[in-house]
Design an enzyme around this catalytic site. Structure first.
Site, PDB file in Angstrom:
ATOM      1  N   HIS A 159       0.968  -1.155  -0.221  1.00 17.17           N
ATOM      2  CA  HIS A 159       0.082   0.215  -0.040  1.00 17.17           C
ATOM      3  C   HIS A 159       0.814   1.230  -0.306  1.00 17.17           C
ATOM      4  CE1 HIS A 159      -4.146  -1.858   1.001  1.00 17.17           C
ATOM      5  NE2 HIS A 159      -2.664  -3.201   1.066  1.00 17.17           N
ATOM      6  N   ASP A 368       3.319   9.409  -1.231  1.00 14.31           N
ATOM      7  CA  ASP A 368       1.684   8.762  -0.839  1.00 14.31           C
ATOM      8  C   ASP A 368       1.656   7.686  -1.922  1.00 14.31           C
ATOM      9  OD1 ASP A 368      -0.010   8.138   0.411  1.00 14.31           O
ATOM     10  OD2 ASP A 368      -0.375   9.202   0.893  1.00 14.31           O
TER      11      ASP A 368
END
Length: 466
Positions: A159, A368
């Site tokens: 992730h 991110d």
């Protein structure tokens, strides 16, 4: 369809549903996957025990999702979680080599807990199950399970970003870690940038045979497939939050409190990867250049605390409080405060209302993996009067949200000038352009949802040849 066994560091147990902060992006995604496929979700309970026993706590929700959790010793938490996972891998994977701590005991704790996860999960896995492991906490878990004679199809999804090779090689025993990852059948990354970095490492450092067109990585006769699977939100579930009284009340509450000023919102965990100090610098630069607009714009930063036992997180909280105070000290009046810094979490219903009331969404991480706040902000907008998303070019979502320059306003989060410039553009953007940009973004959010992410990954895993 084979049953699904999901393994992740933490598990969102059913009793936590509806509690602010309990359902993050990963939790919502995995619940959706398990509801669709059946199976079990295994991980750490978040609780500590004096002595590790491997005893499993089972909970079955009304929606049919079974969770199985174990408790860890205090030393496990310090070395595996606070240590290697969040003081070594997390900063390194977000390109913050200056904050990365290389401690031998951290590595030992990480390996020990992955072994404990494998031993505890082993009895839960039936011969036909597909096993789906998640995130940087459990990179070597597949290898541990293989050593225990598990022959099931196993997939892993990361992730976070995957760093460039010249950064990743600073990690002691980096080869051993990646070789362990290649025991999975399928590796998933959030976008092509992170995937390409991983494939480059495998070819350059391991000498693996890499086929970029298929994502096949072959090393010592074993082939692993690596692909990009951009995660999305549970669109229908999130949109249902907007129909609640809590959402409408939150929207009205924010609109009433801003008194005709444009609300600009940021919602982020309190983490150095989110670019929060740099964001406040950009807002300060905007007010320096346009002091007359102090009465036009109010910025609301919601930043729930996280990992408070780690020194770098304590420092960023102090930095944010100082910067927000400096802006307000210089720009406030008796009836105007330009920055509202809120150090707490909110339920999804309330966040939906806050997003809807805000005409600018400011999402500026320095790095991110994806960033689901950007997608939630778009989903919550009024189609007849949508807001504008300002998004970091270094968020995984930027690859989907560029829309040939006609979607989100992409910015360099390291540049206060760039942030300030795009705040002005967003603040003055005419309705027709806002609607045009929104329509492109909402199509992506609606179609590239968590259900499609799940179907794509689980479907590819089921099709892997063993």
């Amino acid at each position: 369809m084979p049953r699904l066994v999901v393994i992740s560091n933490r598990v969102a147990v059913p009793k936590a549903r509806g509690v602010p902060g309990a359902q993050g992006g990963l939790a919502g995604a995995l619940n959706a996957a398990l509801k669709a496929n059946g199976g079990i979700w295994f991980g750490w309970s978040g609780e500590e025990t004096d002595k590790f026993t491997g005893s499993i706590n089972y909970v079955r929700s009304a929606e049919g999702v079974t969770t199985a959790t174990i408790d860890l010793e205090h030393q496990d938490v310090e070395e595996y979680y606070n240590g290697y996972a969040n003081s070594t891998l997390w900063p390194l994977f977000h390109y913050r080599i200056d904050l990365t701590r290389y401690e031998r005991e951290f590595g030992k704790g990480y390996e020990r807990v992955n072994e404990r996860f494998a031993e505890s999960a082993l009895p839960l896995i039936e011969p036909e199950d597909s096993v789906w492991v998640h995130d940087y906490h459990l990179l070597p878990l597949g290898e541990r399970l293989r050593s225990m004679s598990i022959e099931n199809r196993m997939g892993f999804f990361l992730h976070t970003p995957w760093p460039p090779t010249n950064l990743f090689v600073s990690l002691p025993y980096h080869e051993r870690l990646v070789r362990a990852m290649l025991h999975y059948d399928l590796l998933g990354f959030q976008n092509n940038t992170w995937l390409e970095s991983f494939l480059h490492y495998c070819g350059k450092e391991l000498g693996a045979d890499v086929a970029p067109e298929t994502g096949a990585v072959t090393l010592e006769g074993k082939t692993t497939i690596a692909r990009a699977y951009p995660i999305g939100i549970d669109f229908d579930h999130f949109m249902s939050k907007g129909d609640t009284g809590e959402a409408r009340q939150a929207q009205q509450r924010l609109m009433a409190s801003t008194r005709r000023r444009t609300a600009m919102i940021g919602v982020d965990r309190l983490d150095y990867s989110k670019g929060l100090p740099e964001r406040l610098d950009g807002i300060s630069r905007f007010f320096d250049r346009h002091p007359e607009r102090t009465r036009d714009l109010v910025f609301i930063q919601i930043a729930p605390p996280s990992r408070e036992d780690i020194g770098s997180y304590q420092q960023i909280r102090a930095t944010l409080e100082q910067k927000a105070g400096q802006i307000n000290g210089a720009r406030s009046d008796v009836d105007v405060v330009p920055v509202r810094y809120v150090n707490r979490g909110y339920a999804q219903e309330e966040l939906f209302g806050f997003y809807r009331a805000s005409k600018i969404g400011l999402v500026t991480p320095l790095r991110d993996g994806m960033n689901l706040v950007a997608k939630e902000y778009v989903a919550a907008q009024d189609p007849d009067d949508p807001g504008v998303l300002i998004l970091s070019m270094f968020a995984g979502a930027a690859q989907q949200f560029d829309c040939d320059g006609e979607g989100a306003l992409l910015i360099n989060p390291h540049s206060a000038d760039d942030i300030a410039h795009n705040i002005r553009i967003a603040l003055d953007m005419p309705l027709e352009e806002r609607k045009s940009r929104y329509e492109k973004l909402i199509t992506s959010v609606r179609e590239e949802n968590v259900q499609r992410w799940t179907e794509n990954f689980v479907g590819d895993l089921a099709g892997v040849e063993r």
